[in-house]
Design an enzyme around this catalytic site. Structure first.
Site, PDB file in Angstrom:
ATOM      1  N   ASP A  76       0.845  -1.197   0.000  1.00  0.00           N
ATOM      2  CA  ASP A  76       0.000   0.000   0.000  1.00  0.00           C
ATOM      3  C   ASP A  76       0.880   1.246   0.000  1.00  0.00           C
ATOM      4  OD1 ASP A  76      -2.313  -1.458   0.134  1.00  0.00           O
ATOM      5  OD2 ASP A  76      -2.741  -1.034   2.243  1.00  0.00           O
ATOM      6  N   ARG A 122      -0.982  -0.690  -8.763  1.00  0.00           N
ATOM      7  CA  ARG A 122      -2.354  -0.280  -8.428  1.00  0.00           C
ATOM      8  C   ARG A 122      -2.410   1.250  -8.448  1.00  0.00           C
ATOM      9  NH1 ARG A 122      -3.651  -1.426  -2.483  1.00  0.00           N
ATOM     10  NH2 ARG A 122      -3.893  -3.558  -3.188  1.00  0.00           N
TER      11      ARG A 122
HETATM   12  P1  FDA Z   1     -14.104   9.117  -5.391  1.00  0.00           P
HETATM   13  O1  FDA Z   1     -13.706   9.327  -3.963  1.00  0.00           O
HETATM   14  O2  FDA Z   1     -14.134  10.285  -6.292  1.00  0.00           O
HETATM   15  O3  FDA Z   1     -15.491   8.356  -5.395  1.00  0.00           O
HETATM   16  C1  FDA Z   1     -16.173   8.015  -6.594  1.00  0.00           C
HETATM   17  C2  FDA Z   1     -17.522   7.384  -6.231  1.00  0.00           C
HETATM   18  O4  FDA Z   1     -17.295   6.148  -5.532  1.00  0.00           O
HETATM   19  C3  FDA Z   1     -18.369   8.195  -5.290  1.00  0.00           C
HETATM   20  O5  FDA Z   1     -19.125   9.153  -5.976  1.00  0.00           O
HETATM   21  C4  FDA Z   1     -19.213   7.115  -4.648  1.00  0.00           C
HETATM   22  O6  FDA Z   1     -20.232   6.727  -5.523  1.00  0.00           O
HETATM   23  C5  FDA Z   1     -18.250   5.968  -4.503  1.00  0.00           C
HETATM   24  N1  FDA Z   1     -17.563   5.974  -3.196  1.00  0.00           N
HETATM   25  C6  FDA Z   1     -16.295   6.411  -2.967  1.00  0.00           C
HETATM   26  N2  FDA Z   1     -15.966   6.259  -1.682  1.00  0.00           N
HETATM   27  C7  FDA Z   1     -17.042   5.730  -1.066  1.00  0.00           C
HETATM   28  C8  FDA Z   1     -17.315   5.347   0.278  1.00  0.00           C
HETATM   29  N3  FDA Z   1     -16.394   5.473   1.236  1.00  0.00           N
HETATM   30  N4  FDA Z   1     -18.531   4.823   0.558  1.00  0.00           N
HETATM   31  C9  FDA Z   1     -19.450   4.663  -0.418  1.00  0.00           C
HETATM   32  N5  FDA Z   1     -19.250   5.029  -1.722  1.00  0.00           N
HETATM   33  C10 FDA Z   1     -18.070   5.546  -2.037  1.00  0.00           C
HETATM   34  N6  FDA Z   1      -5.394   5.062  -1.009  1.00  0.00           N
HETATM   35  C11 FDA Z   1      -4.132   5.322  -0.630  1.00  0.00           C
HETATM   36  O7  FDA Z   1      -3.795   6.471  -0.359  1.00  0.00           O
HETATM   37  N7  FDA Z   1      -3.215   4.298  -0.557  1.00  0.00           N
HETATM   38  C12 FDA Z   1      -3.520   3.026  -0.885  1.00  0.00           C
HETATM   39  O8  FDA Z   1      -2.657   2.138  -0.803  1.00  0.00           O
HETATM   40  C13 FDA Z   1      -4.844   2.733  -1.305  1.00  0.00           C
HETATM   41  N8  FDA Z   1      -5.235   1.473  -1.641  1.00  0.00           N
HETATM   42  C14 FDA Z   1      -6.473   1.281  -2.206  1.00  0.00           C
HETATM   43  C15 FDA Z   1      -6.830   0.028  -2.687  1.00  0.00           C
HETATM   44  C16 FDA Z   1      -8.035  -0.152  -3.346  1.00  0.00           C
HETATM   45  C17 FDA Z   1      -8.372  -1.501  -3.896  1.00  0.00           C
HETATM   46  C18 FDA Z   1      -8.923   0.943  -3.500  1.00  0.00           C
HETATM   47  C19 FDA Z   1     -10.231   0.798  -4.236  1.00  0.00           C
HETATM   48  C20 FDA Z   1      -8.611   2.168  -2.979  1.00  0.00           C
HETATM   49  C21 FDA Z   1      -7.402   2.355  -2.306  1.00  0.00           C
HETATM   50  N9  FDA Z   1      -7.064   3.582  -1.760  1.00  0.00           N
HETATM   51  C22 FDA Z   1      -5.774   3.800  -1.344  1.00  0.00           C
HETATM   52  C23 FDA Z   1      -8.105   4.613  -1.551  1.00  0.00           C
HETATM   53  C24 FDA Z   1      -8.180   5.595  -2.705  1.00  0.00           C
HETATM   54  O9  FDA Z   1      -7.022   6.382  -2.751  1.00  0.00           O
HETATM   55  C25 FDA Z   1      -9.389   6.516  -2.575  1.00  0.00           C
HETATM   56  O10 FDA Z   1      -9.265   7.243  -1.402  1.00  0.00           O
HETATM   57  C26 FDA Z   1     -10.725   5.794  -2.600  1.00  0.00           C
HETATM   58  O11 FDA Z   1     -10.709   4.700  -3.463  1.00  0.00           O
HETATM   59  C27 FDA Z   1     -11.849   6.746  -3.070  1.00  0.00           C
HETATM   60  O12 FDA Z   1     -11.557   7.223  -4.366  1.00  0.00           O
HETATM   61  P2  FDA Z   1     -12.363   6.795  -5.680  1.00  0.00           P
HETATM   62  O13 FDA Z   1     -11.371   6.567  -6.757  1.00  0.00           O
HETATM   63  O14 FDA Z   1     -13.253   5.656  -5.398  1.00  0.00           O
HETATM   64  O15 FDA Z   1     -13.144   8.078  -6.127  1.00  0.00           O
END
Ligand code: FDA
Length: 309
Positions: free
Chosen positions: A135, A185
């Site tokens: 991570d 990732r």
């Molecule tokens: P965004 O936050 O813009 O959300 C897009 C849409 O997704 C929202 O409109 C909503 O519909 C849905 N959504 C998002 N979050 C939600 C929630 N909490 N509850 C419900 N719905 C939600 N970060 C990091 O700094 N280091 C890391 O190592 C990792 N590792 C990691 C692994 C995996 C498999 C994932 C999916 C994510 C991470 N992250 C991470 C977290 C990542 O950086 C980020 O903070 C979250 O994935 C939210 O960003 P989105 O890309 O989903 O978009």
């Protein structure tokens, strides 16, 4: 708009004490974390694999300043890998780990200790027939994490990395890591980061995500598209077609409990989808980052806190 204040509030010891007394079964906690034990995580893994999904398991814990706690984290991973292997799940499940939970921030020899601990987990993963992904945490650890990754990849080239599109540096890091055999990732990034190193505007983070995706999809490595954002998912699919990538030469990743229907939909149309399952007693920091991303969940959260059920 609530994101930064919530991430700041999460650092208050009083808030932490109050929230941490909630049982893991409390609605808001269990919607993001299947349980505190290895068994609960392995059961959740078996269920998701049964639905055609893949899994990466994360034993929760970060910022360890205690060598024994770092050793206990290694033991927890070795135990989880043993249980995954015993239940025949390692073809569909790997593990993700945070170097800060393995001693990276220890004042003396932190990097060396974290490297050796990560090496022990990589060895256990290889013996179990699976892989490890490191991570990525706050920006002060990026160089050290990438240096440890380079060392680990000498013996365990299958080790995956995480890059965060909110950092200005990440497009260049994607170029450096888009080589054959490299698993990367790409996520947007979950920590509060200063303007000097990170985009603050969501649109700029998204634009950077797309630029990074292009680099990874055009490259020789294995992109792991970690997002719940429907636009990013669609763009990733289009870029994969543009660069002639067959299904299985990249994957989507989402967090446990977030958009589960979308996870199944993508898997049913033939995409590889991996669900990140966090488990363990140290769920506080993880939960607060998820709440900061989704302030709509706050009222649900406050209700859980008041009723403590
Ligand atoms: P965004 O936050 O813009 O959300 C897009 C849409 O997704 C929202 O409109 C909503 O519909 C849905 N959504 C998002 N979050 C939600 C929630 N909490 N509850 C419900 N719905 C939600 N970060 C990091 O700094 N280091 C890391 O190592 C990792 N590792 C990691 C692994 C995996 C498999 C994932 C999916 C994510 C991470 N992250 C991470 C977290 C990542 O950086 C980020 O903070 C979250 O994935 C939210 O960003 P989105 O890309 O989903 O978009």
């Amino acid at each position: 708009m609530l994101r930064q204040p919530l991430l700041l509030l999460a650092r208050s010891e009083r808030v932490k004490k109050l929230v941490s007394t909630m049982p893991v079964s409390a609605g808001i906690v269990s919607s993001y974390v299947p349980g505190e034990t290895t068994e609960s995580a392995v059961d959740a893994t078996a269920e998701l694999i049964g639905h055609g999904l893949h899994v990466t398991l994360d034993y929760l814990g970060e910022d360890t300043l205690d060598v024994e706690q770092a050793d206990a984290t290694v033991a927890a991973y070795v135990d989880a890998l043993g249980q995954l292997s015993a239940r025949g799940l390692t073809r569909g499940a790997e593990v993700s780990l945070k170097l800060s939970a393995l001693g990276q921030a220890l004042p003396e020899n932190g990097n060396k200790i974290a490297l050796e601990n990560a090496r022990a987990i990589c060895r256990a993963a290889r013996n179990a027939g699976t892989t490890v992904t490191l991570d990525m945490e706050d920006h002060t650890t990026t160089d050290s994490t990438l240096a440890i990754l380079r060392e680990l990849r000498k013996d365990f080239p299958e080790t995956g990395a995480v890059l965060q599109s909110y950092l200005h540096r990440t497009e260049a890091d994607c170029r450096a890591l888009a080589y054959e055999g490299s698993r990367v990732r790409l996520c947007k990034g979950a920590y509060k980061q200063p303007e000097s190193v990170a985009f603050q505007d969501r649109l700029d983070v998204d634009k950077s995500y797309v630029r990074c995706l292009k680099v990874l999809m055009a490259g020789q490595g294995y992109p792991m598209v970690a997002t719940h954002d429907p636009r990013m998912v669609e763009i990733a699919g289009s870029l994969a077609s543009r660069y002639g990538r067959a299904k299985g030469s990249y994957e989507f990743q989402m967090l446990y409990g977030i958009r589960p229907e979308e996870q199944k939909r993508l898997a049913e149309r033939g995409d590889t989808v991996r669900v990140y399952i966090p488990y363990g007693t140290e769920w506080y920091g993880y939960l607060m980052r998820r709440l900061a991303e989704r302030p709509q969940n706050l009222s649900f959260f406050v209700k859980s806190l008041v009723s403590k059920k």
